[in-house]
Motif scaffolding. Structure first.
Motif, PDB file in Angstrom:
ATOM      1  N   ASN A   1       0.079 -11.646 -12.390  1.00 44.52           N
ATOM      2  CA  ASN A   1      -1.076 -10.762 -12.558  1.00 44.52           C
ATOM      3  C   ASN A   1      -0.963  -9.610 -11.570  1.00 44.52           C
ATOM      4  O   ASN A   1      -0.692  -9.826 -10.386  1.00 44.52           O
ATOM      5  N   VAL A   2      -1.198  -8.404 -12.067  1.00 44.15           N
ATOM      6  CA  VAL A   2      -0.968  -7.209 -11.249  1.00 44.15           C
ATOM      7  C   VAL A   2      -2.218  -6.336 -11.228  1.00 44.15           C
ATOM      8  O   VAL A   2      -2.892  -6.165 -12.245  1.00 44.15           O
ATOM      9  N   GLU A   3      -2.531  -5.832 -10.039  1.00 42.02           N
ATOM     10  CA  GLU A   3      -3.477  -4.737  -9.872  1.00 42.02           C
ATOM     11  C   GLU A   3      -2.691  -3.554  -9.320  1.00 42.02           C
ATOM     12  O   GLU A   3      -1.966  -3.695  -8.335  1.00 42.02           O
ATOM     13  N   ASN A   4      -2.832  -2.388  -9.952  1.00 38.11           N
ATOM     14  CA  ASN A   4      -2.003  -1.252  -9.575  1.00 38.11           C
ATOM     15  C   ASN A   4      -2.831   0.025  -9.584  1.00 38.11           C
ATOM     16  O   ASN A   4      -3.370   0.418 -10.605  1.00 38.11           O
TER      17      ASN A   4
ATOM     18  N   LYS B   1      -0.706  -4.974  -6.115  1.00 34.70           N
ATOM     19  CA  LYS B   1      -0.918  -6.376  -5.743  1.00 34.70           C
ATOM     20  C   LYS B   1      -0.465  -7.280  -6.888  1.00 34.70           C
ATOM     21  O   LYS B   1      -0.819  -7.057  -8.046  1.00 34.70           O
ATOM     22  N   VAL B   2       0.298  -8.304  -6.536  1.00 33.62           N
ATOM     23  CA  VAL B   2       0.789  -9.254  -7.524  1.00 33.62           C
ATOM     24  C   VAL B   2       0.423 -10.663  -7.073  1.00 33.62           C
ATOM     25  O   VAL B   2       0.649 -11.021  -5.915  1.00 33.62           O
ATOM     26  N   ASN B   3      -0.153 -11.439  -7.973  1.00 33.40           N
ATOM     27  CA  ASN B   3      -0.266 -12.868  -7.691  1.00 33.40           C
ATOM     28  C   ASN B   3       0.352 -13.665  -8.828  1.00 33.40           C
ATOM     29  O   ASN B   3       0.551 -13.153  -9.930  1.00 33.40           O
ATOM     30  N   MET B   4       0.709 -14.889  -8.520  1.00 33.18           N
ATOM     31  CA  MET B   4       1.370 -15.756  -9.485  1.00 33.18           C
ATOM     32  C   MET B   4       0.480 -16.947  -9.787  1.00 33.18           C
ATOM     33  O   MET B   4      -0.097 -17.544  -8.877  1.00 33.18           O
TER      34      MET B   4
ATOM     35  N   THR C   1       0.844  -1.191   0.000  1.00 28.66           N
ATOM     36  CA  THR C   1       0.000   0.000   0.000  1.00 28.66           C
ATOM     37  C   THR C   1       0.881   1.245   0.000  1.00 28.66           C
ATOM     38  O   THR C   1       2.115   1.163   0.072  1.00 28.66           O
ATOM     39  N   SER C   2       0.230   2.397  -0.038  1.00 26.40           N
ATOM     40  CA  SER C   2       0.965   3.665  -0.057  1.00 26.40           C
ATOM     41  C   SER C   2       1.544   4.006   1.308  1.00 26.40           C
ATOM     42  O   SER C   2       2.271   4.998   1.441  1.00 26.40           O
TER      43      SER C   2
END
Length: 448
Positions: A198-201, A300-303, A16-17
């Motif tokens: 997979n990334v959420e940014n 957030k990154v998941n593999m 997070t920030s």
């Protein structure tokens, strides 16, 4: 598309920030001496952080100064770049003159700190200026002594600027792959395996994933490293622009056999993926790219590891054990089993079953030797089944052998060997609508 896939997913890192906001707080000393009537407070740090704007949702400011002049002073303190509703933060106070003995008169808000919630800071040349006027009754300006400012418990809702190379360290972890749990020996090759990040940014900052470790642990306890230019150089992901504040950008990157050695390392019998992936802001270190973060920004990154059942197998042997009871077969003297298999899947299957006693010692086997009870369906040049193959098998169990297992067998160890066509030299595809129909009959011999 109906092709069966084994998918294994794990969360790699969520940041997070808070860390960047903490870095901004850490860049400010707890006490700031004010040494001149117009002084800049730098809003930068050794990591290259350059702040253009900060919106505050919490925090407070305390000031303290002494008047050592014999006359009273009218003090006005102004922060031109710290505003609320376009009005600068200002303090004004009159302090009595100093008699020359004892403690000098002071001006302070120590017991009523000024709340900074709702204020906006807009820097000038990476600095925030503090200005003060200490005016004597005749209009002349006088110096203040021991003037300090304290900023505490700052909380931010928004920040804008250049955030430098800020590293988010992910924790090292392991993703378990259970595909080979019952494996004994043999080889398997997946034609199109993938490892996808997979990334959420929602950081409004260029951000990259940095792969420190991505190793495959195999059934033979070998450790094989993923090799790819993208492991060496990092993987950049999309981010929201200044006109997209509050939006979440999503992206993915897949390691395939075209850009890595993934087919080799995942074809070696993977039981786990050992990984360590970090995230870094502004990977190209370009200060001309000004970005933003909010108090709800996250990365957030998941593999995801994907093993599609498209490939080839040679002598892929698996073993499993089942409990058995023959209590209801007291009057049975001998038996013969008959298997009829109609197979629409392009796999040959050899089977042998061993009867085990209480000590797990082998007392007999179902077949004289491992037999291919399932023959692979024919395939076309794309590895897709084009028909069905039938195979009929018999397993006679004469009286003496049946009596032995009826009395002593407690469990069955089933050993199964899978191969694709041409002894594992042809890659095939296995779809969810394909079937193996197995019919089994038994002929029981009863004397009494």
């Amino acid at each position: 598309d109906g092709l069966i896939r084994f998918r294994y997913v794990d969360e790699v890192t969520t940041q997070t920030s808070d860390d960047i906001f903490a870095s901004i707080n850490e860049s400010l000393p707890p006490l700031i001496p004010i040494t001149s009537p117009n002084m800049a407070l730098p809003f930068s740090n050794p990591d290259g952080l350059q702040i253009d704007r900060l919106d505050l949702k919490g925090g407070s400011l305390i000031y303290y100064y002494e008047n050592r002049n014999p006359e009273s002073v009218n003090v006005r303190i102004t922060f031109p770049q710290v505003t609320k509703n376009a009005t600068p933060l200002t303090f004004q106070q009159t302090v009595a003159g100093y008699s020359g003995s004892g403690n000098p008169p002071t001006g302070t808000n120590l017991f009523a700190p000024a709340s900074l919630a709702g204020f906006r800071i807009q820097t000038l040349n990476d600095s925030v200026y503090v200005q003060y006027e200490a005016t004597l009754p005749g209009g002349a300006q006088a110096p203040l002594s021991n003037f300090v400012i304290r900023l505490q418990d700052l909380a931010f809702s928004y920040a804008e600027g250049y955030f430098g190379n800020f590293l988010y360290e992910g924790s090292r972890d392991t993703l378990v792959i259970d595909f080979f749990d019952n494996w004994i020996r043999g080889d398997i090759y997946f034609e199109e395996p993938k490892i996808t990040l997979n990334v959420e940014n929602s950081f409004g900052i260029p951000t990259s994933a940095v792969v420190n470790v991505l190793d495959v642990i195999t059934v033979k306890q070998n450790i094989l490293s993923l090799e790819s230019p993208f492991v060496d150089n990092g993987i950049e992901f999309p981010y929201p622009t200044m006109s997209e504040i509050g939006q979440v950008k999503r992206g993915s990157f897949s390691f395939t056999k075209e850009n890595s050695n993934i087919d080799v390392i995942l074809g070696a019998g993977p039981t786990a993926i050992d990984y360590d992936v970090d995230a870094i802001t502004n990977p190209n270190n370009n200060p001309n790219i000004r970005g933003y973060i909010t108090d709800s920004s996250y990365y957030k990154v998941n593999m995801e590891v994907e093993l599609p059942l498209y490939g080839k197998a040679s002598g892929f042997v698996a073993r499993d054990t089942f409990e058995v009871k023959f209590d209801s077969y007291e009057d049975v003297d001998d038996a013969e089993f008959k298997l009829v298999v109609d197979n629409a899947i392009p796999l040959d299957v050899e089977v042998q079953a061993y009867f085990l006693d209480d000590n797990n010692a082998v007392i007999d086997s179902l077949l004289d030797a491992p037999q291919r009870i399932v023959e692979a369906a024919p395939v076309n040049t794309q590895g897709e089944a084009t028909g069905t193959t039938r195979k009929i098998s018999f397993a006679p169990f004469p009286e003496d052998r049946f009596k032995n297992i009826k009395t002593n067998a407690r469990r069955i160890a089933l050993v199964t060997s899978f191969s694709t066509l041409n002894n594992g030299n042809t890659s095939v595809k296995i779809y969810s609508d394909q079937e193996v129909k197995i019919k089994m009959g038994v002929k029981l011999g009863v004397r009494n």
